[in-house]
Enzyme design. Structure first.
Site, PDB file in Angstrom:
ATOM      1  N   CYS A 197      -8.056   8.184 -14.366  1.00  9.75           N
ATOM      2  CA  CYS A 197      -7.864   7.697 -15.150  1.00  9.75           C
ATOM      3  C   CYS A 197      -6.243   6.965 -14.779  1.00  9.75           C
ATOM      4  O   CYS A 197      -5.328   7.324 -13.960  1.00  9.75           O
ATOM      5  CB  CYS A 197      -7.550   8.437 -16.001  1.00  9.75           C
ATOM      6  N   ASP A 248      -0.991  -3.492  -0.303  1.00 10.12           N
ATOM      7  CA  ASP A 248      -2.177  -3.059  -0.354  1.00 10.12           C
ATOM      8  C   ASP A 248      -2.867  -3.811  -1.626  1.00 10.12           C
ATOM      9  O   ASP A 248      -1.544  -4.484  -2.507  1.00 10.12           O
ATOM     10  CB  ASP A 248      -2.331  -1.602  -1.175  1.00 10.12           C
ATOM     11  N   CYS A 306     -10.415  -2.902  -2.251  1.00 13.97           N
ATOM     12  CA  CYS A 306     -11.526  -1.857  -2.910  1.00 13.97           C
ATOM     13  C   CYS A 306     -12.349  -2.638  -2.964  1.00 13.97           C
ATOM     14  O   CYS A 306     -13.130  -3.933  -3.332  1.00 13.97           O
ATOM     15  CB  CYS A 306     -10.870  -1.226  -4.287  1.00 13.97           C
ATOM     16  N   HIS A 325     -14.793   8.997  -2.669  1.00 14.90           N
ATOM     17  CA  HIS A 325     -14.909   8.859  -4.270  1.00 14.90           C
ATOM     18  C   HIS A 325     -15.932  10.043  -4.399  1.00 14.90           C
ATOM     19  O   HIS A 325     -16.889  11.011  -5.261  1.00 14.90           O
ATOM     20  CB  HIS A 325     -15.661   8.290  -4.501  1.00 14.90           C
TER      21      HIS A 325
END
Length: 751
Positions: free
Chosen positions: A512, A595, A639, A690
């Site tokens: 989250c 980033d 990403c 991940h």
């Protein structure tokens, strides 16, 4: 039927599902305990919606990780490599997160949001079949509460279009799925539910003529089997609206916030019910209720009001849960904000005013508060800063370009930084342990002094620098122990940006984030990262990266003010972050990473709107980074992205090094860099952060060698896929040690 929402947040108003999931994954609770928490949350969420006066309430919008995995399970579209896992829950989470023996499936962004979904892998030879076990359980729970349920699931075309086809064609797979969807609908009807929402958001993305022919074919077959509502969101779907008007569907739910160009003429002519998604499901600013009512009345002048429903523009999954826990927020700013529960009230009040119905006392209070909020937000001196506006107005072309071309810069940087071929680094963050989070919380709450807090953070930085040197990483980071989140940390220090206590939004699984609230003109009052970065650099002779979040990512991962253009807000943010870049360089930092993890997800879904976004987004990055000396190396990170259609934009960013998430994609993302002859250096992720699994040295050697089949060694950096904050130290240390060993092995072979 008058009101609806596309979907509802499932993580819980105080992140109960997150905590239950992480407890289960850690082996601290049972599957039964996890299921119990999930059931309690579903019932609570349905009850809130029912009490708010929502007429059609979603069932099956809840998920333990992601609705696309749920759809895979529902359709028996599980890749063969997971079939050896007998326990259904273990298999589900292996798909999502991986385990000791299985890699997780690829994950990417859900359209242009910060929500991630697991990408299905479809083979035409799969034994597709319908399973409504999950839906059956949830419908039984909803029935006990007297819920008027609609069952949600992703439609067959969007499911296939968002999947990776490993064997066969899209057409063949859709053909095989049609009878499976027919069976699903029949089984759901047999449980006494006739209203089904099929999500087909793919059709907001410039569908082809062939796509529309497939849409017609599919919904001619499915549309009359129940009261089928097709939902699209995040843009207009006019081509699909016209086609679906000719099918036997009951109606459509349309987004009139992001898709204000939506036309309902064909649907109106066909007598379909149309859900007008007028309450924003992706941003937190209060709806202008009176303006929305007038908009609906305008539609009703040419369309039967009884066939109009009022709802959310998209799922409320993308906004926080409730303002109830925001006890510290500035009262003016709080009055301008509406979370998921408050949006339910807005929907109901708009609908009643549109119908000419009498409001109850609570609804009258909602309306009066709304009028005041709309008025004060337009005039508040908390929003406008003339100095910031002047800095944006005075930007010149010189502010948007590096002073020396890349080919000259990179030579200077190699001489200056002296890193080897296949240099190793990390993306920035290191594990955020419960002890670290408690330390920050204690400092924030005044339990410990600033001196004690800084002493402990510096001790962590020192340990990390020593560890990175010990395992021989080439370009170091300080670990970001002082940061709660890569966007929140900066937002808390910028003027014109507010933060919530409990404004959590699900990103994926149990992950989250708490997006900033960009409510006013943005500026940087003081240094944000310099002290920590300079301290870390003082501990080592190796290059230490300064770590910043870029302006576009700040916007795309924030709730951005809607009272001025995004371009203007982005330029304000870019100037603020440029001030920090210049301060880092002045303090002796030679490598600065800005980033832009979210650059890709901000792209408009309609091709005709892309050029404008690229113009302000890329210009914002260049404003941030172009003032540094040529010897200063600028990194950026992105990403999960499909790069093939944005390579021009990536090249225009003019970064020296780009790192990208790559480990789950079998290096397919890299081919476009080779095909385009990308000039910069590239750090393709060599392992997936991940997942909790620890990749071996041999596995990463293979991965690096596979990368070198696509890219020249002199351009390649070796790094993890992304930041390491969500992982545990016992996962991170062996993984990084194996990564460095792998880089050295390949480096030795090259020599």
């Amino acid at each position: 039927m008058a009101t609806y929402v596309i979907g509802f947040p499932r993580i819980g108003e105080q992140r109960e599902l997150k905590k239950a999931l992480e407890s289960y994954w850690a082996g601290k609770s049972t599957q039964q305990e996890l299921q119990k928490t999930a059931s309690e949350l579903r019932k609570r969420h349905w009850t809130y919606q029912k009490n708010a006066g929502i007429d059609l309430i979603s069932v099956n919008d809840f998920s333990f990780y992601d609705n696309m995995i749920d759809a895979m399970t529902m359709l028996n579209a599980i890749p063969e490599r997971y079939k050896d896992i007998d326990n259904c829950m273990d298999r589900y989470f292996a798909i999502a997160r991986g385990d000791a023996n299985h890699k997780a499936m690829e994950m990417t962004k859900w359209f242009n949001t910060n929500y991630h979904y697991i990408v299905p892998e479809l083979d035409v030879n799969m034994d597709f079949k319908a399973s409504i076990d999950k839906i059956k359980i949830e419908l039984a729970e909803a029935k006990e509460l007297g819920i008027n349920a609609k069952v949600n699931f992703v439609g067959p075309i969007t499911f296939v279009k968002l999947s990776k086809i490993v064997n066969g064609s899209e057409d063949e797979i859709i053909e095989k799925l049609i009878p499976v969807y027919e069976d699903l609908i029949a089984q759901i009807k047999a449980l006494g539910v006739n209203t089904i929402q099929l999500d087909e958001p793919y059709f907001v993305t410039n569908p082809t003529k062939k796509d529309l022919e497939t849409l017609k074919k599919v919904y001619d077959k499915l549309g009359g089997l129940a009261d089928i509502f097709v939902a699209t969101y995040f843009e207009h779907s006019n081509e699909a609206n016209e086609v679906l008007a000719t099918t036997p569907i009951k109606g459509m739910f349309l987004d009139f916030v992001a898709g204000s160009e939506n036309s309902i003429k064909a649907l109106a002519d066909a007598g379909k019910i149309v859900g007008i998604g007028i309450v924003n499901g992706r941003n937190v600013w209060v709806n202008d209720i009176e303006k929305s009512v007038e908009f609906l009345k305008g539609i009703a002048e040419t369309y039967d009001a009884d066939k109009i429903m009022v709802g959310s523009s998209c799922s409320l999954l993308h906004v926080p849960y409730t303002l109830k826990y925001e006890t510290k927020m500035d009262e003016d700013i709080k009055s301008w904000i509406s979370y998921a529960l408050e949006k339910l009230d807005e929907i109901r009040v708009i609908e009643k005013l549109f119908r000419g119905e009498e409001l109850n006392e609570y609804e009258k209070e909602v309306l009066e508060g709304n009028k005041i909020a709309i008025a004060t937000r337009k005039t508040s001196d908390k929003i406008h800063d003339p100095v910031v506006k002047d800095r944006v107005s005075n930007l010149t072309d010189k502010d948007k370009h590096r002073s020396v071309p890349f080919e000259e810069r990179i030579k200077l940087q190699h001489e200056n930084l002296k890193y080897p071929i296949l240099p190793t680094t990390t993306i920035g963050s290191f594990p955020q342990t419960p002890e670290l989070r408690k330390l920050r919380r204690d400092y924030k709450n005044g339990v410990i002094s600033e001196e004690e807090y800084k002493t402990q953070i510096k001790a962590m930085i020192k340990d990390l620098v020593e560890y990175q040197e010990a395992i021989d990483i080439d370009v170091l980071v300080h670990g970001e122990f002082e940061r709660n989140d890569m966007v929140e940390y900066f937002g808390e220090q910028l003027k014109g940006v507010a933060f919530s206590q409990n404004g959590w939004v699900q990103s994926y699984g149990s992950r989250c984030v708490k997006p900033p609230l960009i409510f006013g003109d943005v500026s940087r009052p003081k240094d944000m990262t310099v002290e920590w970065t300079v301290y870390a650099q003082s501990l080592t002779d190796r290059p230490m990266k300064g770590m910043l979040t870029g302006p576009v990512t700040m916007l795309n991962w924030s709730f951005v003010r809607d009272d001025q253009s995004k371009r203007t807000t982005a330029y304000q943010m870019a100037i603020a972050i440029r001030d920090e870049v210049e301060a880092l360089e002045a303090a002796g930092i030679k490598v600065i990473q800005v980033d832009e993890a979210a650059l890709r997800e901000g792209y408009p879904l309609r091709n005709e709107k892309r050029a404008e976004y690229e113009d302000w987004a890329i210009t914002s990055f260049r404003i941030t980074t172009s003032s540094v000396k040529p010897e200063t190396q600028i990194h950026t990170h992105m990403c999960y992205s499909e790069f093939s259609d944005i390579m021009d934009a990536i090249e225009d960013m003019d970064a020296d090094v780009i790192s990208i998430e790559n480990a789950r994609s079998d290096n397919s993302l890299l081919k476009i860099f080779k095909e385009r002859g990308y000039k910069g250096e590239i750090g393709p992720g060599v392992y997936d952060i991940h997942s909790p699994r620890i990749p071996s040295t041999e596995e990463m050697v293979e991965q690096i060698e596979a990368i070198l089949e696509v890219l020249p060694a002199e351009k390649v950096w070796v790094n993890p896929d992304c930041g390491l904050k969500t992982r545990k130290w016992e996962e991170v240390k062996p993984s990084l040690e194996n990564m460095v060993k792998a880089a050295k092995e390949v480096r030795a072979k090259l020599k």
